[in-house]
Design an enzyme around this catalytic site. Structure first.
Site, short mmCIF file in Angstrom:
data_model
loop_
_atom_site.label_atom_id
_atom_site.label_comp_id
_atom_site.label_asym_id
_atom_site.label_seq_id
_atom_site.Cartn_x
_atom_site.Cartn_y
_atom_site.Cartn_z
N PRO A 136 1.13 -7.23 18.59
CA PRO A 136 0.30 -7.76 19.69
C PRO A 136 0.55 -9.23 19.97
O PRO A 136 0.22 -9.73 21.05
CB PRO A 136 -1.14 -7.54 19.19
CG PRO A 136 -1.05 -7.24 17.74
CD PRO A 136 0.35 -6.84 17.41
N HIS A 180 8.50 -5.42 -1.27
CA HIS A 180 7.61 -6.32 -2.01
C HIS A 180 6.83 -5.61 -3.11
O HIS A 180 5.79 -6.07 -3.55
CB HIS A 180 6.63 -7.02 -1.03
CG HIS A 180 7.32 -8.04 -0.17
ND1 HIS A 180 6.75 -8.61 0.94
CD2 HIS A 180 8.56 -8.58 -0.26
CE1 HIS A 180 7.60 -9.47 1.50
NE2 HIS A 180 8.71 -9.46 0.79
N ASP A 222 0.85 -1.20 0.00
CA ASP A 222 0.00 0.00 0.00
C ASP A 222 0.88 1.26 0.00
O ASP A 222 2.12 1.17 0.03
CB ASP A 222 -0.99 -0.03 1.19
CG ASP A 222 -0.29 0.03 2.55
OD1 ASP A 222 0.60 0.88 2.74
OD2 ASP A 222 -0.66 -0.77 3.45
N1 APR Z 1 -0.38 -3.71 15.04
C1 APR Z 1 0.81 -4.36 14.92
N2 APR Z 1 0.91 -5.64 14.48
C2 APR Z 1 -0.22 -6.27 14.15
C3 APR Z 1 -1.48 -5.65 14.24
C4 APR Z 1 -1.54 -4.33 14.71
N3 APR Z 1 -2.69 -3.68 14.82
N4 APR Z 1 -2.42 -6.55 13.82
C5 APR Z 1 -1.76 -7.66 13.46
N5 APR Z 1 -0.43 -7.50 13.66
C6 APR Z 1 0.65 -8.44 13.39
C7 APR Z 1 0.27 -9.89 13.46
O1 APR Z 1 0.36 -10.37 14.80
C8 APR Z 1 1.32 -10.53 12.54
O2 APR Z 1 2.48 -10.89 13.28
O3 APR Z 1 1.05 -8.23 12.06
C9 APR Z 1 1.67 -9.42 11.56
C10 APR Z 1 1.18 -9.64 10.14
O4 APR Z 1 1.82 -10.76 9.61
P1 APR Z 1 1.66 -11.18 8.06
O5 APR Z 1 0.21 -11.16 7.68
O6 APR Z 1 2.44 -12.43 7.86
O7 APR Z 1 2.29 -9.93 7.30
P2 APR Z 1 3.79 -9.64 6.92
O8 APR Z 1 4.72 -10.02 8.01
O9 APR Z 1 3.79 -8.23 6.42
O10 APR Z 1 3.97 -10.63 5.70
C11 APR Z 1 5.03 -10.47 4.85
O11 APR Z 1 3.98 -11.94 3.24
O12 APR Z 1 1.72 -12.00 3.11
C12 APR Z 1 2.88 -11.84 2.36
O13 APR Z 1 3.70 -10.44 0.61
C13 APR Z 1 2.92 -10.44 1.78
O14 APR Z 1 4.32 -8.55 2.33
C14 APR Z 1 3.64 -9.66 2.88
C15 APR Z 1 4.61 -10.69 3.42
#
Ligand code: APR
Length: 262
Positions: A228, A125, A110
């Site tokens: 969290p 990414h 985003d």
């Molecule tokens: N504030 C902070 N962290 C949060 C919140 C919040 N409000 N809500 C959820 N989280 C945390 C979750 O606990 C989790 O550990 O955000 C994390 C999201 O994890 P993923 O969905 O795996 O996202 P990300 O780590 O960005 O994934 C990396 O994988 O899904 C693919 O290409 C996509 O760029 C992404 C990559």
């Protein structure tokens, strides 16, 4: 206005951030959660309900059914256009103002960091807003937004490249693809030379991005984590701040620069 209690971990994090000279902020999907941006896996509703995110975000899926995959990214792009940066994004921009030279590395596709005032985040990414030709890689304009998107999504055939007519593809990194070399190099270089890395809202499960905080920790930087939930990065974090980015980051900025600590 209610003040957020400053607990011991927040105090420790504020002390580390207050002393840091070279800061890296590393963000993932949790950063945009309070903005209402569906995470990658949550984005599989409506038309895409029966698909597996990991299978849809691949070059193979795009080749097999371009309209299905392009339609999914158009739906996500529209959802992001409607979303707004949250107080966590604003706090990251404030850190960048307070500590000049802070490098922001995001796994998010985003543009909420940019819209919160963060100049030039490193998009490891890619981006929902940088489509390119799947054949010759020429950048292509994002389609007109006038039509809007039905809530359940729709299949949308991708436009053709103006130069070679091959289908235009989303400018994101799909599973099985390499990260953009320049972004990766900038990220590794920043992580190797920082004294503090703040990791926010990432599961630390998706590689090679998850290496970034590990590189920083290995080379002696302090790591602060905002999440969290527990993650595999808990072990390398000097301080774990358990909470939502939109709440914890503004509290951290206040604790360092507005003097709320104490
Ligand atoms: N504030 C902070 N962290 C949060 C919140 C919040 N409000 N809500 C959820 N989280 C945390 C979750 O606990 C989790 O550990 O955000 C994390 C999201 O994890 P993923 O969905 O795996 O996202 P990300 O780590 O960005 O994934 C990396 O994988 O899904 C693919 O290409 C996509 O760029 C992404 C990559």
């Amino acid at each position: 206005m209610d003040s957020i209690p400053v607990d011991q971990p927040l105090r420790e994090a504020a002390a580390l951030l207050g002393q840091a000279r070279r800061v890296v902020v590393f963000t993932g999907a949790g950063m945009s959660a309070e903005s209402g941006v569906p995470t990658f896996r949550d984005a599989l509703t409506g038309l895409w309900q029966r698909y597996d995110a990991q299978a849809l975000a691949t070059p193979e899926a795009f080749r097999a059914d371009p309209a299905l995959v392009w339609g999914w990214y158009e739906w996500r792009r529209h959802a992001v256009r409607r979303a707004r940066p949250n107080p966590g994004h604003l706090a990251v921009a404030a850190i960048q103002t307070r500590v000049p030279g802070t490098v922001l590395i995001t796994q998010n596709v985003d543009d909420l960091h940019e819209r919160a005032g963060s100049p030039d985040p490193v998009h490891l990414h890619g981006s929902l807003f940088a489509p390119r030709c799947s054949g010759c890689a020429r950048p292509a304009p994002s389609p007109d937004d006038a039509a809007g998107e039905p809530a359940d999504g729709r299949r949308v055939p991708p436009p053709g490249c103006a130069r070679c007519a091959a289908p235009v593809r989303p400018g994101v990194v799909w599973f099985g693809e390499a990260l953009p070399p320049e972004a990766l190099e900038t990220a590794v270089e920043a992580a190797s030379s920082c004294d503090l890395l703040l990791t926010v809202g990432t599961s630390g499960l998706v590689y090679p991005a998850a290496e970034i905080p590990q590189v920083a920790a290995r080379l002696g930087a302090a790591v602060i984590q905002v999440n969290p939930e527990q993650t595999p990065l808990d072990g390398i974090a000097e301080v774990n701040l358990r909470g939502a980015a939109a709440v914890v980051l503004p509290a951290l900025v206040d604790a360092v620069w507005v003097g709320a600590a104490g």
